[in-house]
Write a protein that holds these residues in place. Structure first.
Motif, mmCIF file in Angstrom:
data_model
loop_
_atom_site.group_PDB
_atom_site.id
_atom_site.type_symbol
_atom_site.label_atom_id
_atom_site.label_comp_id
_atom_site.label_asym_id
_atom_site.label_seq_id
_atom_site.Cartn_x
_atom_site.Cartn_y
_atom_site.Cartn_z
ATOM 1 N N ILE A 375 3.801 -15.533 5.896
ATOM 2 C CA ILE A 375 3.430 -14.550 6.906
ATOM 3 C C ILE A 375 3.407 -13.156 6.298
ATOM 4 C CG2 ILE A 375 4.111 -13.529 9.119
ATOM 5 C CD1 ILE A 375 5.536 -16.210 9.724
ATOM 6 N N GLY A 376 2.412 -12.373 6.696
ATOM 7 C CA GLY A 376 2.309 -10.991 6.259
ATOM 8 C C GLY A 376 2.258 -10.045 7.450
ATOM 9 N N ALA A 394 -3.243 2.193 5.002
ATOM 10 C CA ALA A 394 -2.015 1.501 4.618
ATOM 11 C C ALA A 394 -0.887 2.508 4.448
ATOM 12 C CB ALA A 394 -2.236 0.735 3.319
ATOM 13 N N ALA A 395 0.356 2.056 4.716
ATOM 14 C CA ALA A 395 1.514 2.952 4.665
ATOM 15 C C ALA A 395 2.576 2.375 3.729
ATOM 16 C CB ALA A 395 2.076 3.158 6.064
ATOM 17 N N PRO A 396 2.359 2.493 2.414
ATOM 18 C CA PRO A 396 3.321 1.894 1.476
ATOM 19 C C PRO A 396 4.715 2.506 1.550
ATOM 20 C CG PRO A 396 1.680 3.228 0.317
ATOM 21 C CD PRO A 396 1.205 3.086 1.715
ATOM 22 N N ARG A 397 4.813 3.804 1.809
ATOM 23 C CA ARG A 397 6.141 4.424 1.895
ATOM 24 C C ARG A 397 6.894 3.899 3.114
ATOM 25 N NH1 ARG A 397 5.581 10.808 1.369
ATOM 26 N NH2 ARG A 397 7.849 10.598 1.630
ATOM 27 N N ARG A 418 -2.422 -4.932 -0.611
ATOM 28 C CA ARG A 418 -2.947 -3.652 -1.078
ATOM 29 C C ARG A 418 -1.914 -2.555 -0.896
ATOM 30 N NH1 ARG A 418 -6.571 -7.861 -0.949
ATOM 31 N NH2 ARG A 418 -8.683 -7.195 -1.463
ATOM 32 N N TYR A 419 -1.676 -1.792 -1.929
ATOM 33 C CA TYR A 419 -0.753 -0.653 -1.912
ATOM 34 C C TYR A 419 0.704 -1.059 -1.625
ATOM 35 C CZ TYR A 419 -5.334 1.508 -1.272
ATOM 36 O OH TYR A 419 -6.659 1.859 -1.386
ATOM 37 N N ASP A 420 1.007 -2.350 -1.706
ATOM 38 C CA ASP A 420 2.359 -2.828 -1.375
ATOM 39 C C ASP A 420 2.775 -2.387 0.020
ATOM 40 O OD1 ASP A 420 3.045 -4.415 -3.505
ATOM 41 O OD2 ASP A 420 4.050 -2.842 -4.623
ATOM 42 N N ALA A 421 1.862 -2.527 0.970
ATOM 43 C CA ALA A 421 2.135 -2.094 2.337
ATOM 44 C C ALA A 421 2.360 -3.265 3.286
ATOM 45 C CB ALA A 421 0.985 -1.233 2.849
#
Length: 461
Positions: A375-376, A394-397, A418-421
């Protein structure tokens, strides 16, 4: 022992972590995300050296189908050790290897099983990917490879070449093999800006026309390699109809189809092998992680017509991991006997439904997707502009902050996509109903703490 062990009897965690930072390479990954020192584990629970307990939704990146120290796995390992069998015999035949092969073949789809050969690789999935690529290059005499955006197949040269993530490949120009990158359907961030079913249709049409274009720049292809659900890519599932189209397109052009089931296999997506959802019969399946019951093991299974290797064409010292074969055989049989694939489908659907229901209250949740217990949850800037499909930036922070907030609540989740988000959930297939509720409650609280409370206080998330 340290003069100040904690209550578990293990030297202080802080000292262990300091020594790890001082002595291990800068390539550390999970150790940066989760600064804990595990000392005991059972099922879904890990206990740290400081006595804190965590629910593990990483499961060894999907390796622990049955969770930590499952009795079936422990018994298989003890039984093997007690018999005094050789633990390392290269690729010699052993009763344990024979039994593992029986257990593995029993899980394969019927027509594929009837013509299957197995090759034991080095202990990691990336080596199995290398073996599959080499096998098809040998069989076809071609060098071109077809791979997809968002893909992840490993960290060795060939596997990196077919991986989509540019950052991990940038320092290594030698990985620029003859790879043609094709669009993978991603409904939330459609590569064509249309979304929905139309996205998969366009992706299939583009692939077919590109392969048939004499000026398209595609060299003759030795294989297409794909994930049915992209794991590191952010738990992005491929539509079944699109998978069938890729099989048709490759079959008509005599291009072997390799399915990478390193993370999706052994029941995780709600079928024993994810490719079964589409009814497609591939030419080769790459397997690792859960097939070893938590111990290192990797194989490729492929149609016998491609078995054109010369002796020694792909070897590896640790192909004969007897303990992993015993643990793997026990795991494969237990998952099949207990119907854990079907349970993964039901529990996963329930988890995704509840997570999707949180989106109104927690607008930082942009998308919830996956299949089974893969699941993501993609986190976004809820005040950012929408693209043509309605997706926000995307909101990686935010995702990193939520991961840390989860850890404070005793929940281990990792990032990807993408972007580790994207928060990725890979709980064991044995997760209980009570653990499901605990995971969802802790995750929801963490997202609310990071994304809602700061906004209410007038601070940026």
């Amino acid at each position: 022992m340290s003069p100040n062990p904690d209550r578990t009897g293990v030297p202080g965690a802080d000292a262990i972590l300091r020594r790890q930072r001082a002595r291990e390479s800068a390539a550390r990954t999970y150790a940066r995300s989760f600064p804990i020192v595990p000392v005991r584990a059972s099922g879904m629970t890990i206990e740290g050296a400081d006595g804190r307990r965590y629910l593990d939704c990483l499961s060894g990146a999907g390796s622990l189908a049955l969770g930590h120290n499952h009795p079936v796995v422990d018994e298989a390992v003890r039984r093997t050790l007690d018999r005094g069998v050789p633990l390392h015999v290269l690729d010699l035949a052993t009763p344990e290897k024979d039994d593992f092969t029986d257990a593995l073949f029993a899980t394969l789809p019927g027509r594929f099983r009837d013509r299957a050969r197995v090759h034991f690789c080095g202990p990691a999935g990336t080596d199995a990917v290398e073996a599959a690529l080499k096998l098809m290059e040998t069989a076809t005499g071609r060098r071109g490879l077809l791979a997809f955006t968002g893909a992840y197949h490993g960290m060795t040269a060939g596997a990196l070449a077919v991986t989509g993530n540019v950052a991990v490949k940038a320092p290594l120009p030698a990985t620029g093999a003859e790879v043609t990158r094709l669009p993978y359907p991603y409904a939330y961030r459609c590569p064509f800006g249309v979304g929905g079913d139309r996205s998969a249709e366009i992706a299939a049409t583009y692939t077919e026309r590109l392969l048939d274009d004499p000026a398209g720049g595609v060299v003759p292809s030795a294989a297409m390699i794909m994930e049915i659900v992209q794991g590191e890519g952010g738990a992005v599932p491929a539509p079944d109809g699109w998978v069938r189209e890729m099989r048709r397109i490759t079959a008509e052009r005599e291009i072997p189809l390799i399915v990478d089931e390193v993370q999706t296999g052994v029941g995780r997506t709600g079928a024993f092998w994810a490719v079964e959802h589409s009814g497609v019969e591939p030419d080769a399946i790459v397997m690792s992680k859960a097939i070893g019951g938590g111990l290192p093991l990797a194989v490729i299974v492929y149609r016998d017509e491609y078995d054109g290797w010369l002796p020694g064409a792909h070897t590896g010292t640790f192909r004969g991991n007897t303990l992993a074969m015993a643990a793997g055989a026990a795991t494969l049989r237990y998952v099949a006997r207990e119907g854990l694939s079907e349970r993964a489908a039901a529990i996963g659907a329930r988890m995704m439904s509840r997570l999707d229901g949180l989106r109104a209250a927690l607008p930082a949740i942009g998308d919830v997707r996956g299949r089974g217990l893969m699941i993501g949850v993609e986190l976004v800037d809820p005040e950012g502009p929408t693209d043509s499909c309605g997706a926000r930036p995307a909101a990686p922070r935010t995702a990193a902050a939520v991961r840390a907030a989860c850890l404070r609540r005793g929940l281990i989740v990792e990032l990807g996509g993408r972007y580790d988000a994207t928060l990725r959930l890979l709980p064991p297939l044995t997760i209980t109903d009570e653990e499901v509720e605990a995971v969802l409650d802790r995750l929801a609280d963490a997202v609310a703490e990071v994304s809602v409370a700061p906004r209410l206080a007038g601070r940026p998330a």
